[in-house]
Scaffold this motif. Structure first.
Motif, PDB file in Angstrom:
ATOM      1  N   SER A   1       1.051  -1.424   0.071  1.00 34.17           N
ATOM      2  CA  SER A   1       0.113  -0.575   0.094  1.00 34.17           C
ATOM      3  C   SER A   1       1.077   1.370  -0.297  1.00 34.17           C
ATOM      4  N   MET A   2       1.759   1.198   0.212  1.00 29.78           N
ATOM      5  CA  MET A   2       3.004   2.256   0.347  1.00 29.78           C
ATOM      6  C   MET A   2       4.190   2.486  -0.302  1.00 29.78           C
TER       7      MET A   2
ATOM      8  N   VAL B   1       7.087   3.855  -1.394  1.00 28.17           N
ATOM      9  CA  VAL B   1       7.962   4.496  -0.607  1.00 28.17           C
ATOM     10  C   VAL B   1       8.601   3.263   0.520  1.00 28.17           C
ATOM     11  N   TYR B   2       7.772   2.530   0.768  1.00 30.55           N
ATOM     12  CA  TYR B   2       8.096   1.580   1.768  1.00 30.55           C
ATOM     13  C   TYR B   2       7.512   0.606   0.779  1.00 30.55           C
ATOM     14  N   TYR B   3       8.531  -0.743   1.354  1.00 26.83           N
ATOM     15  CA  TYR B   3       8.358  -2.132   0.765  1.00 26.83           C
ATOM     16  C   TYR B   3       8.218  -3.390   1.578  1.00 26.83           C
ATOM     17  N   GLN B   4       7.308  -4.331   1.338  1.00 24.78           N
ATOM     18  CA  GLN B   4       7.520  -5.183   2.629  1.00 24.78           C
ATOM     19  C   GLN B   4       8.945  -5.505   3.382  1.00 24.78           C
ATOM     20  N   GLY B   5       8.813  -5.907   4.526  1.00 22.11           N
ATOM     21  CA  GLY B   5      10.031  -6.107   5.273  1.00 22.11           C
ATOM     22  C   GLY B   5      11.100  -5.179   6.008  1.00 22.11           C
ATOM     23  N   ASP B   6      10.310  -3.794   5.237  1.00 22.94           N
ATOM     24  CA  ASP B   6      11.515  -1.953   6.439  1.00 22.94           C
ATOM     25  C   ASP B   6      11.276  -2.206   7.486  1.00 22.94           C
ATOM     26  N   LEU B   7      11.800  -1.723   7.678  1.00 21.61           N
ATOM     27  CA  LEU B   7      11.715  -0.916   9.093  1.00 21.61           C
ATOM     28  C   LEU B   7      10.890   0.099   9.430  1.00 21.61           C
ATOM     29  N   VAL B   8      10.231   0.715  10.276  1.00 18.56           N
ATOM     30  CA  VAL B   8       9.976   1.902  10.135  1.00 18.56           C
ATOM     31  C   VAL B   8       9.745   2.276  11.914  1.00 18.56           C
ATOM     32  N   ALA B   9       9.968   3.022  12.275  1.00 15.73           N
ATOM     33  CA  ALA B   9      10.571   4.105  13.638  1.00 15.73           C
ATOM     34  C   ALA B   9       9.277   5.269  13.420  1.00 15.73           C
TER      35      ALA B   9
ATOM     36  N   ASP C   1      -0.326   5.572  -0.585  1.00 17.36           N
ATOM     37  CA  ASP C   1       0.420   5.809  -1.664  1.00 17.36           C
ATOM     38  C   ASP C   1       0.456   5.068  -3.014  1.00 17.36           C
ATOM     39  N   ASN C   2      -0.010   3.365  -2.908  1.00 16.11           N
ATOM     40  CA  ASN C   2       0.156   2.751  -3.717  1.00 16.11           C
ATOM     41  C   ASN C   2      -1.591   2.527  -3.878  1.00 16.11           C
ATOM     42  N   ASN C   3      -2.727   2.705  -2.696  1.00 19.06           N
ATOM     43  CA  ASN C   3      -3.907   2.622  -3.099  1.00 19.06           C
ATOM     44  C   ASN C   3      -4.807   3.616  -3.610  1.00 19.06           C
ATOM     45  N   GLN C   4      -5.449   3.708  -3.911  1.00 19.29           N
ATOM     46  CA  GLN C   4      -6.769   4.394  -5.248  1.00 19.29           C
ATOM     47  C   GLN C   4      -7.750   4.677  -4.380  1.00 19.29           C
ATOM     48  N   SER C   5      -8.187   4.311  -3.301  1.00 18.26           N
ATOM     49  CA  SER C   5      -9.235   4.490  -1.763  1.00 18.26           C
ATOM     50  C   SER C   5      -8.392   4.851  -0.870  1.00 18.26           C
ATOM     51  N   THR C   6      -9.231   5.567   0.052  1.00 22.22           N
ATOM     52  CA  THR C   6      -9.055   6.704   1.079  1.00 22.22           C
ATOM     53  C   THR C   6      -9.210   4.887   2.481  1.00 22.22           C
ATOM     54  N   ASP C   7      -8.934   5.633   3.270  1.00 20.43           N
ATOM     55  CA  ASP C   7      -8.820   4.309   4.289  1.00 20.43           C
ATOM     56  C   ASP C   7     -10.439   4.932   4.862  1.00 20.43           C
ATOM     57  N   ILE C   8     -11.074   3.764   5.194  1.00 15.59           N
ATOM     58  CA  ILE C   8     -12.423   3.884   6.444  1.00 15.59           C
ATOM     59  C   ILE C   8     -12.056   4.351   7.743  1.00 15.59           C
ATOM     60  N   ASP C   9     -11.090   4.463   8.300  1.00 17.26           N
ATOM     61  CA  ASP C   9     -10.990   5.409   9.617  1.00 17.26           C
ATOM     62  C   ASP C   9     -10.806   6.685   9.223  1.00 17.26           C
ATOM     63  N   HIS C  10     -10.845   7.579   9.996  1.00 17.05           N
ATOM     64  CA  HIS C  10     -10.655   9.002  10.119  1.00 17.05           C
ATOM     65  C   HIS C  10      -9.931   9.490  11.880  1.00 17.05           C
ATOM     66  N   PRO C  11      -9.249   8.954  11.937  1.00 18.99           N
ATOM     67  CA  PRO C  11      -8.326   8.820  12.762  1.00 18.99           C
ATOM     68  C   PRO C  11      -7.925  10.101  13.559  1.00 18.99           C
TER      69      PRO C  11
ATOM     70  N   SER D   1     -12.638  -0.253  -6.644  1.00 23.11           N
ATOM     71  CA  SER D   1     -10.789  -0.469  -6.346  1.00 23.11           C
ATOM     72  C   SER D   1     -10.097  -0.752  -6.085  1.00 23.11           C
ATOM     73  N   ASP D   2     -10.682  -2.179  -6.447  1.00 26.40           N
ATOM     74  CA  ASP D   2      -9.961  -4.394  -5.267  1.00 26.40           C
ATOM     75  C   ASP D   2     -10.759  -4.870  -6.864  1.00 26.40           C
ATOM     76  N   PRO D   3     -10.335  -4.869  -7.312  1.00 26.21           N
ATOM     77  CA  PRO D   3     -11.210  -6.268  -8.669  1.00 26.21           C
ATOM     78  C   PRO D   3     -10.640  -7.456  -7.496  1.00 26.21           C
ATOM     79  N   THR D   4      -9.231  -7.971  -7.419  1.00 26.34           N
ATOM     80  CA  THR D   4      -8.887  -9.153  -7.246  1.00 26.34           C
ATOM     81  C   THR D   4      -9.568  -9.956  -5.704  1.00 26.34           C
ATOM     82  N   GLY D   5     -10.059 -11.299  -5.842  1.00 26.12           N
ATOM     83  CA  GLY D   5     -10.429 -11.290  -5.138  1.00 26.12           C
ATOM     84  C   GLY D   5     -12.037 -12.187  -5.220  1.00 26.12           C
ATOM     85  N   LEU D   6     -12.472 -10.814  -6.405  1.00 25.96           N
ATOM     86  CA  LEU D   6     -14.379 -10.686  -6.676  1.00 25.96           C
ATOM     87  C   LEU D   6     -14.833 -11.541  -7.113  1.00 25.96           C
ATOM     88  N   SER D   7     -15.300 -12.214  -7.281  1.00 25.68           N
ATOM     89  CA  SER D   7     -16.562 -13.062  -8.202  1.00 25.68           C
ATOM     90  C   SER D   7     -17.975 -12.482  -8.750  1.00 25.68           C
TER      91      SER D   7
END
Length: 519
Positions: A41-42, A45-53, A94-104, A361-367
């Protein structure tokens, strides 16, 4: 050059120890956290397995990459703020087409990204696994004993083969465990060993199970799900085979003949359902448009909501004119909210509205639709260690244990280096440390009548004579002067520490002279 490397090692060990201590305090106090990234999703900027503090901030702004708990549970999302304010931010990968559902809100955000180490999360997980921690602790704790055992083996070989030639260079100073246990290094050695043991134990606990205690094993046990589908009338054209388009196909707006109808089938306890459309744009604008009021719904019940694409686009364009920001592409989330058993269940069908088409927005896994499961069971609690008012979670304990283990190992290396450089403080102690296996402490030995005494220039020469003739070195101390002698036939070879030369006829036991000959 060697001294420079030693100083650099000592400085590095001290810096690592201080950094580890500061990181531990920040993690334990909750002012900082460490996130290991998953998914795409990022990207980039970030890839899987990166460490971010991440660290807490007084305020958060558009453009900040922040971490927060998804739906208030234990799962952590690391996405970018694209809009909103402290009362509720709009966040998007950054790599998502839609915003998050949560608004923290600001107080719900764990912290802002301050440090990024690519692929360090993967390496950290491997290095802090229980087998590696146990092996590192065993190697570090057993290092001094190994050195001591090697030294004992060397001494044993020298006793059985005394005819070997000695090295003529400067005597080496092997590091033994007793050097680490001498004052003032004893307290430092004990402290680093305790830190090693504690960090290894902490890492073993943190990695011995999941970060959550009693987490649900699957979404099916949560008891609620919803199937989505959509359809719309279209004019006859080469774009479609018929006059109706259904999910998951995109809806081409040039041939659209009406509104898009979204149907949903609910599975769960009976309650009431109402639907709304949540709109959000890349510039940070968002709005919620009610579509249907509360209606009774039970297990297997269905509901419908109509999306007027022209009306939704007109609402977004009006907002764009008012804010001066772009609204293309427009993210549309159809959210039916089911209120049952005192809780709300609100899955979402995420769509993207562009000038030419409406698509998933995310067609994968849909029938034929999208199935989503919601949390009806209480959120799993994170495993933690509580010590009075302090509490440390398993997720934070994993990087903390690795940092503490590395800092303690470097500190122990610094103590060992200090012990090696310190070494014996006086000449007599250095002589015994190097050639102690050839020496026998005796009382002062008087000179025998008619025996010549030869003073040698250094102890290495005297030791070579002892090994050459298979003799032992007799040694004693008197008036602050250490004397070393080798008796061979009618000659006594002698070496004294310091510049003072005391006559060999010092008072002592004559038996010691006879006991020094081994031939």
């Amino acid at each position: 050059m060697r001294n420079l490397l030693r100083r650099l090692l000592a400085v590095t060990a001290a810096a690592a120890a201080v950094t580890g201590a500061l990181l531990g305090v920040l993690l334990a106090s909750g002012h900082a956290a460490v996130v290991v990234t998953h998914g795409v999703s990022m990207n980039p900027v970030y890839y899987q397995g990166d460490l971010v503090a991440v660290a807490r901030a007084d305020a958060y702004h558009v453009g900040d990459i922040v971490a927060y708990h998804v739906h208030g549970g234990t799962e952590i999302a690391l996405h970018r703020i694209i809009g909103g304010d402290a009362n509720g931010f709009t966040i998007k990968g950054d790599n998502n087409q839609s915003t998050d559902i949560d608004h923290p809100a600001a107080d719900q955000i764990i912290g802002r990204a301050v440090l990024h180490v690519p692929q360090a999360g993967t390496a950290l997980k491997a290095l802090t696994s229980p087998p590696v921690l146990a092996l590192a602790a065993f190697a570090l704790l057993g290092g001094g004993t190994t050195v001591l055992t090697r030294r004992q083996r060397r001494r044993a070989r020298r006793r059985t083969s005394m005819s070997r030639h000695l090295e003529t260079g400067a005597p080496s100073r092997p590091l033994a465990l007793d050097q680490l246990l001498q004052r003032p290094l004893r307290a430092w050695t004990a402290g680093t060993l305790v830190a090693l043991a504690l960090s290894a134990a902490l890492g073993a606990w943190a990695w011995s199970g999941p970060t959550e205690a009693g987490a649900p094993t699957s979404q099916a046990v949560q008891g609620r799900s919803m199937d989505f589908s959509y359809s719309a009338p279209v004019r006859p054209s080469p774009a479609y085979d018929g006059t109706t388009v259904s999910s998951p196909d995109p809806v081409f707006r040039k041939v659209l003949a009406g509104s898009v109808t979204v149907a949903y089938t609910y599975h769960g306890p009976a309650g009431t359902a109402s639907a709304a459309a949540e709109l959000s744009a890349p510039g940070g604008w968002h709005a919620t448009i009610p579509l249907t009021g509360p209606q009774p719904i039970g297990d297997g019940g269905t509901g419908k909501a109509v999306l007027d694409l022209a009306a939704l686009e007109a609402r977004a364009q009006a907002a764009a004119q008012a804010t001066g920001t772009t609204t293309t592409p427009l993210a549309v989330a159809l959210v039916p909210t089911v209120h049952a058993d005192g809780t709300d269940y609100a899955p979402a069908l995420k769509l993207t509205l562009a000038p030419l088409q409406l698509s998933l927005s995310d067609p994968t896994g849909l029938s034929t639709g999208q199935k989503a499961a919601g949390p009806a069971a209480p959120a799993a609690k994170e495993r933690s260690l509580a010590l009075g008012a302090w509490s440390l979670g398993a997720a934070a304990a994993r990087p903390l244990s690795a940092g503490a283990l590395a800092a303690a190992a470097l500190a122990l290396a610094g103590v060992a280096l200090a012990a090696r450089r310190r070494g014996p403080q006086d000449e007599a102690a250095r002589v015994r440390a190097r050639w102690g296996s050839l020496m026998v402490p005796v009382h002062p030995v008087p000179a025998a009548p008619g025996r010549a005494t030869v003073d040698v220039d250094d102890i290495a020469t005297l030791a070579r004579l002892a090994e050459r003739y298979g003799l032992l070195i007799l040694t004693w101390s008197r008036s602050g002067v250490e004397t070393f002698i080798v008796n061979d036939e009618n000659i006594t070879y002698r070496y004294r520490t310091g510049a003072a030369q005391v006559p060999l006829s010092e008072a002592g036991a004559e038996e010691g002279a006879r006991g020094g000959h081994t031939r």
